[in-house]
Design an enzyme around this catalytic site. Structure first.
Site, PDB file in Angstrom:
ATOM      1  N   GLY A  55     -63.949 109.511  68.384  1.00  0.00           N
ATOM      2  CA  GLY A  55     -63.744 109.141  66.563  1.00  0.00           C
ATOM      3  C   GLY A  55     -65.097 107.975  66.213  1.00  0.00           C
ATOM      4  O   GLY A  55     -65.160 107.037  67.033  1.00  0.00           O
ATOM      5  N   ARG A  87     -65.614 115.332  70.474  1.00  0.00           N
ATOM      6  CA  ARG A  87     -64.699 114.793  71.640  1.00  0.00           C
ATOM      7  C   ARG A  87     -64.650 115.610  73.028  1.00  0.00           C
ATOM      8  O   ARG A  87     -63.872 115.585  73.758  1.00  0.00           O
ATOM      9  CB  ARG A  87     -63.271 115.015  71.230  1.00  0.00           C
ATOM     10  CG  ARG A  87     -62.996 113.993  69.851  1.00  0.00           C
ATOM     11  CD  ARG A  87     -61.491 113.884  69.433  1.00  0.00           C
ATOM     12  NE  ARG A  87     -61.469 112.994  68.399  1.00  0.00           N
ATOM     13  CZ  ARG A  87     -61.219 111.839  68.427  1.00  0.00           C
ATOM     14  NH1 ARG A  87     -61.181 111.136  69.654  1.00  0.00           N
ATOM     15  NH2 ARG A  87     -60.972 110.766  67.404  1.00  0.00           N
ATOM     16  N   ASP A 110     -62.750 104.087  75.686  1.00  0.00           N
ATOM     17  CA  ASP A 110     -62.175 104.090  77.171  1.00  0.00           C
ATOM     18  C   ASP A 110     -62.663 105.477  77.868  1.00  0.00           C
ATOM     19  O   ASP A 110     -63.056 105.317  78.932  1.00  0.00           O
ATOM     20  CB  ASP A 110     -60.738 103.728  77.332  1.00  0.00           C
ATOM     21  CG  ASP A 110     -59.905 104.558  76.497  1.00  0.00           C
ATOM     22  OD1 ASP A 110     -60.385 105.193  75.470  1.00  0.00           O
ATOM     23  OD2 ASP A 110     -58.791 104.546  76.844  1.00  0.00           O
ATOM     24  N   ASP A 111     -62.159 106.600  77.354  1.00  0.00           N
ATOM     25  CA  ASP A 111     -62.580 107.764  78.033  1.00  0.00           C
ATOM     26  C   ASP A 111     -64.061 108.214  78.044  1.00  0.00           C
ATOM     27  O   ASP A 111     -64.371 108.711  79.064  1.00  0.00           O
ATOM     28  CB  ASP A 111     -61.766 109.125  77.253  1.00  0.00           C
ATOM     29  CG  ASP A 111     -60.389 109.145  77.489  1.00  0.00           C
ATOM     30  OD1 ASP A 111     -59.820 108.517  78.311  1.00  0.00           O
ATOM     31  OD2 ASP A 111     -59.571 109.968  76.591  1.00  0.00           O
ATOM     32  N   LYS A 113     -66.999 101.213  72.056  1.00  0.00           N
ATOM     33  CA  LYS A 113     -66.618 101.499  70.808  1.00  0.00           C
ATOM     34  C   LYS A 113     -65.222 102.015  70.541  1.00  0.00           C
ATOM     35  O   LYS A 113     -64.677 102.651  71.672  1.00  0.00           O
ATOM     36  CB  LYS A 113     -67.426 102.513  70.167  1.00  0.00           C
ATOM     37  CG  LYS A 113     -66.827 103.209  68.914  1.00  0.00           C
ATOM     38  CD  LYS A 113     -66.695 104.815  69.087  1.00  0.00           C
ATOM     39  CE  LYS A 113     -65.653 105.308  69.787  1.00  0.00           C
ATOM     40  NZ  LYS A 113     -65.415 106.645  69.696  1.00  0.00           N
ATOM     41  N   THR A 114     -64.432 101.292  69.530  1.00  0.00           N
ATOM     42  CA  THR A 114     -63.070 102.043  69.097  1.00  0.00           C
ATOM     43  C   THR A 114     -62.161 101.159  68.286  1.00  0.00           C
ATOM     44  O   THR A 114     -62.132  99.938  68.360  1.00  0.00           O
ATOM     45  CB  THR A 114     -62.122 102.393  70.397  1.00  0.00           C
ATOM     46  OG1 THR A 114     -60.825 102.615  69.900  1.00  0.00           O
ATOM     47  CG2 THR A 114     -62.104 101.346  71.385  1.00  0.00           C
ATOM     48  N   ASP A 134     -59.223 101.331  67.536  1.00  0.00           N
ATOM     49  CA  ASP A 134     -57.972 100.824  68.241  1.00  0.00           C
ATOM     50  C   ASP A 134     -58.023  99.527  68.711  1.00  0.00           C
ATOM     51  O   ASP A 134     -56.842  98.975  68.892  1.00  0.00           O
ATOM     52  CB  ASP A 134     -57.496 101.956  69.081  1.00  0.00           C
ATOM     53  CG  ASP A 134     -57.344 103.342  68.287  1.00  0.00           C
ATOM     54  OD1 ASP A 134     -57.606 103.387  67.135  1.00  0.00           O
ATOM     55  OD2 ASP A 134     -56.896 104.381  69.017  1.00  0.00           O
ATOM     56  N   TYR A 182     -40.463  98.062  44.692  1.00  0.00           N
ATOM     57  CA  TYR A 182     -40.951  98.859  45.636  1.00  0.00           C
ATOM     58  C   TYR A 182     -41.232  98.242  46.921  1.00  0.00           C
ATOM     59  O   TYR A 182     -41.871  97.332  47.192  1.00  0.00           O
ATOM     60  CB  TYR A 182     -42.377  99.737  45.265  1.00  0.00           C
ATOM     61  CG  TYR A 182     -42.211 100.495  44.013  1.00  0.00           C
ATOM     62  CD1 TYR A 182     -41.159 101.847  43.966  1.00  0.00           C
ATOM     63  CD2 TYR A 182     -43.067 100.553  42.937  1.00  0.00           C
ATOM     64  CE1 TYR A 182     -41.377 102.387  42.895  1.00  0.00           C
ATOM     65  CE2 TYR A 182     -43.200 101.392  41.938  1.00  0.00           C
ATOM     66  CZ  TYR A 182     -42.323 102.197  42.012  1.00  0.00           C
ATOM     67  OH  TYR A 182     -42.321 102.953  40.912  1.00  0.00           O
ATOM     68  N   GLY A 184     -54.293 104.191  65.453  1.00  0.00           N
ATOM     69  CA  GLY A 184     -54.277 103.378  66.433  1.00  0.00           C
ATOM     70  C   GLY A 184     -53.308 103.946  67.445  1.00  0.00           C
ATOM     71  O   GLY A 184     -52.022 103.766  67.394  1.00  0.00           O
ATOM     72  N   ARG A 185     -53.418 105.118  68.337  1.00  0.00           N
ATOM     73  CA  ARG A 185     -52.395 105.851  68.969  1.00  0.00           C
ATOM     74  C   ARG A 185     -51.586 105.206  69.985  1.00  0.00           C
ATOM     75  O   ARG A 185     -50.403 104.927  69.766  1.00  0.00           O
ATOM     76  CB  ARG A 185     -53.106 106.929  69.600  1.00  0.00           C
ATOM     77  CG  ARG A 185     -53.221 108.155  68.827  1.00  0.00           C
ATOM     78  CD  ARG A 185     -52.130 108.696  68.257  1.00  0.00           C
ATOM     79  NE  ARG A 185     -51.020 109.338  69.720  1.00  0.00           N
ATOM     80  CZ  ARG A 185     -51.362 110.366  70.118  1.00  0.00           C
ATOM     81  NH1 ARG A 185     -52.220 111.341  69.739  1.00  0.00           N
ATOM     82  NH2 ARG A 185     -50.498 110.794  71.122  1.00  0.00           N
ATOM     83  N   TYR A 197     -58.443 107.287  58.496  1.00  0.00           N
ATOM     84  CA  TYR A 197     -59.763 107.721  58.221  1.00  0.00           C
ATOM     85  C   TYR A 197     -60.466 106.774  57.208  1.00  0.00           C
ATOM     86  O   TYR A 197     -61.748 106.714  57.410  1.00  0.00           O
ATOM     87  CB  TYR A 197     -59.705 109.295  57.756  1.00  0.00           C
ATOM     88  CG  TYR A 197     -59.142 110.217  58.736  1.00  0.00           C
ATOM     89  CD1 TYR A 197     -59.822 110.488  59.861  1.00  0.00           C
ATOM     90  CD2 TYR A 197     -57.678 110.568  58.748  1.00  0.00           C
ATOM     91  CE1 TYR A 197     -59.284 111.317  60.752  1.00  0.00           C
ATOM     92  CE2 TYR A 197     -57.162 111.422  59.403  1.00  0.00           C
ATOM     93  CZ  TYR A 197     -57.865 111.855  60.502  1.00  0.00           C
ATOM     94  OH  TYR A 197     -57.592 112.519  61.473  1.00  0.00           O
TER      95      TYR A 197
END
Lengths: 568, 568
Positions: B97, B158, B188-189, B219-220, B222, B261, B269-270, B438
């Site tokens: 991403g 990806r 990380d991956d 990079k990320t 998250d 409201y 951020g999974r 996004y």
């Protein structure tokens, strides 16, 4: 406790580093107000320009005092006001949805009224006026709210002051708080309300028989309160569209980074498509739907979907399996056949209520479909099941469908997916939906909205000190220094049939097909669809080289030769 | 054609007034690189600090050449690199991403490699490396992308490079384009992938038997790629959280303006809740859920809902029928009982697939419920029907539920509504939901991310010129000038069981309960719930007094005594 934790706690309650810094930003004032460090009230004179609508005669009959006083003539500033008016008590209230810059209207009012007069805030909107919930606004308040977003200093609501009982309550509040004037900050409905209040309070409120002045200030992020060159835009529109434009620009940048998603973005703005058009001009996405154009062309839903799907397919054939579509919130209500179908549906459901309720859920669409005209039955059958369920299920207390609840962005995605598959089954179509709305109403005002609203406050206060009532404050010539002017509210009123009776309204300004902004959009959109020509307008800036822009649609429609605004 | 229309057309294709201006912003460089106008490469020396994990022995066996070369020792810059390396051909790719600042990594690389070496861009991510889709990056490219957001200059995807066939394709690309080095910009991956590639390409790629160097860049958005003081944050996190914080700040301002409201905001951020925590620290909303805390406390869904509902009720009793709740995207996966229920559900559906499919839709929940353990059946029965339908309907190709598809924000609203009604039926609760994701990945980088990534690029390029491979570039001491360092990737690897086999992974950094940022949040959250102490951090600024901040959580966790970052 570490130094940093102490610093962080000090940023609580509207004291972020940003909020503390924007409070210090200087604001320019129109030359008419003198120096920006110590702006002075102006007085007003007639311009000779008379406003009228098709219903002016009826309005004159209903607003005799207001019209007799103003003759529906536009006012312009005529130098600083020599009379040193003292002792006036002025109330200000926010009405309807919030918009960036409301706080600066209050600041401008306070500055121009000066120490000799009193400014009171009405808590929580028109309802607070009925309840008499007012408090005195101090210099410290003004220093704290200057250039900050939102309506939270006072709060707001959507109460409409209509009944005799409500008018009596307003009079009571006026007497209790010894008010000389009320400033209503609101949109088209609220300014209509201001006109009605102005007439109602024209005389005979105070013990000496005198009245209470009422002045309106034009607010709405929707941008549908526009009056030609007299009011090129309402405040809050610029900030909202800049916020949405940054988000759309970021998403566009994401589409050409990730290379695999479409994003369908619904933009706030119930009736008009000004917001969608402005965001399109700022960001140049592949597809933007303009409600007014669809209505003008009597375009069917199937035709809209086909148009969208063809862009998706053509971009895919050029290697772009991604893009952005912008849709205005009010789209569905502008599709003639949808309106016709929903109207017939409302009738059928009303006439067959008991039989309909007795059907199993699965059987309901067929039950209704068989009772609709063939065209409407076929349109209903073409819609995704969750939309059909919604059309059959939800009715407001008047038995009407709340069209605004329809998830337009998801409807467009699902129908476009179907049509793309028909056109070319090999085209991949993965889509996300967004609704940009609440994010844009309460951000810190752009320098344009900040300066504009501060000067609107100076103008509204000047009108009060000049003894005027029944006017809306405005600043004309936003690209050439700015002139404080006043629009006679009665000169704007039309009669519209609502809920079976005649009501006075200020007509909503819709996007005009022949406007320069629309024509520019039409001239470029095919290029924007065919290849990536988008731009990221970035977050609005408060310092540096990119701060002083007008909305693009406003600049185009007012014939400006550059995007810069110039006040003062 | 008017002047203004001409100006507008000139802003197309990434040429907005903002984009043109940010390209001109100067970027600071760490002292080690010399002058910012002409940064020079540095060489590196061992620090003596050795990295290890529980699986270091197994890693050493799998990555013998990398470990033998680095001894898993952290490197630090040791003055400018006197050797004038020439003729190197370096490829850079974006993986996963997008995140703000990726373009500046490319710019830093290009600058430090200088005219004597060649920088190539890999199109569309790792897939482009397999296909050999590379092009030479020019000075003009760098001038155009500097300080702009997104990954669109190269694109991303990806693809994971895992199979022998894929490794062979990479070798082919290296040979075809005569590469000496590859820079992988990713999370990380992707950095795990970089470690694997570094070992695979260590020797024997080129005709002379030499290898191809591989360097990772962290990079990320998250924020879950953190390595203590060696890597206090990945790039992109600051920009994303600042964008979300502005939106949340605007919404908070809206709640206390409209006064009616609640807004429930899900944040991208999974796995980790860093994003939610940082946005909470920036904006101070009434409620923020932290997944790691829920997991640590083994909190049930009913308990979470009860906690949320009690805040809603208490605020209402204090006159505040509004507020904001923040929830991390990965929340559901951190609720132990939800995980257990979903696991049993997957089993039941797998074992009774045919019988289940034969049931009528209405009967499916009962069919499954009767086959679950009593606790899980009762949890399932407590969920709204659309969640039950989703849990029963959607399975990925492995037969697993895609938990991320669950609309957490709507689930929380619907369950909270129910619980509020039980606690006090007089409390009004009207809520809107948002998902911020996004919008935050591709905005123009904050000055922090812009400077950080430019220096990461300078560091990555320096590592290549210094002949290193299998390292991740980093900048330490972000509040005290910045030092280019390098983290041996093999020293970070753990073994994790995924899809039934052992895989090397860099462990995701989760929010730690005892971290200063979490503890500060815990110390303030009750006050934030009890009254309106929120702040609006405003849009990120590129000029003026509010530009130079670190993320609050990073500043707290690294023991900084102020929010300012300082590079150079």
């Amino acid at each position: 406790m570490s130094t940093l934790v102490e610093q962080l706690i000090q940023t609580e309650a509207h004291q972020s580093i940003f909020e503390s810094a924007v409070r210090q930003l200087p604001l320019p004032v129109c030359a008419a107000f003198g120096s920006s460090s110590s702006p002075q009230p102006v007085s007003f004179k007639n311009t000779g320009r008379v406003l009228s609508t098709k219903d002016s005669d009826a309005v004159r009959a209903q607003f005799p005092q207001s019209v007799a006083a103003s003759n529906n003539i536009v006012l312009t500033s005529s130098g600083s006001n020599p009379a040193t008016v003292q002792g006036k008590r002025v109330a200000v209230l926010f009405s309807g949805g919030p918009a960036a810059g409301g706080h600066n209207v209050v600041c401008g009012l306070k500055r121009v009224l000066g120490a000799g007069n009193t400014l009171l805030g009405v808590r929580a909107g028109p309802k607070g006026l009925l309840k008499g919930s007012l408090f005195e606004i101090t210099e410290a308040n003004v220093d704290f709210i200057l250039n900050t977003g939102g309506f939270d200093f006072l709060g707001s609501d959507r109460t409409k002051i209509k009944s005799d009982e409500q008018f009596a309550q307003v009079r009571e509040t006026c007497i209790k708080h010894q008010l000389d004037a009320i400033v209503v900050v609101g949109g088209d409905d609220s300014n209509t309300n201001a006109a009605v209040l102005a007439e109602s309070l024209f005389t005979g409120v105070k013990a000496d028989g005198s009245g209470v002045q009422v002045i309106g200030v034009p607010k709405t992020i929707d941008g549908d309160l526009q009056i030609g060159d007299l009011l090129s835009i309402s405040f809050g529109f610029d900030t909202a569209t800049r916020i949405y434009s940054e988000m759309v620009g970021n998403i566009l940048q994401d589409t050409s980074s990730s290379l695999k998603y479409w994003h369908f973005v619904k933009l706030m703005g119930r009736s008009a498509s000004h917001v969608a058009l402005e965001v399109a001009l700022q960001t140049k996405p592949a597809i933007t739907l303009i409600s007014e154009e669809i209505a003008a062309n009597q375009e069917s839903l199937a035709s809209i979907i086909d148009r969208v799907a063809r862009v998706i397919v053509e971009r895919s054939h050029r290697g772009m399996n991604y893009g952005v579509l912008l849709a205005p919130e009010g789209l569905i209500e502008f599709i003639p056949e949808m309106n016709a179908m929903i109207a017939e549906l409302n009738d059928v459901l009303a006439h067959h209520a008991a039989d309909f309720a007795a059907q199993a859920d699965d059987a309901k669409p067929a039950f209704v479909g068989s009772r609709l005209s063939p065209e409407n039955a076929s349109l209903l059958a073409s819609l995704p099941h969750y939309i059909v369920n919604m059309l059959l299920a939800e009715r407001d207390s008047h038995g009407n469908l709340q069209v605004s609840l329809i998830p337009t962005e998801q409807l467009l995605i699902d129908m476009a997916r179907q049509r793309v598959r028909e056109l070319d089954a090999n085209v991949p179509f993965a889509a996300h939906s967004h609704f940009l709305g609440y994010e844009g109403r309460c951000g810190a005002p752009t320098l344009f909205d900040a300066a504009y609203t501060y000067n609107l406050g100076l103008t509204a206060g000047s009108l009060i000190l000049d003894g005027r009532t029944g006017y809306m404050a405005t600043i004309t010539g936003l690209a050439s220094g700015g002139t404080p002017q006043a629009i006679p509210l009665a000169g704007l009123l039309n009669i519209e049939r609502r809920h079976g009776k005649n009501e006075f309204v200020i007509e909503k300004a819709l996007v005009k097909m022949d406007s320069p902004a629309m024509q520019y959009f039409v001239s470029r959109r095919e290029a924007w669809a065919a290849s990536d020509l988008f731009a990221s307008p970035g977050p609005r800036q408060f310092w540096g080289p990119t701060t002083d822009q007008l909305p693009i649609s406003v600049a185009l429609n007012s014939g400006a030769d550059a995007l810069m605004f110039k006040i003062g």
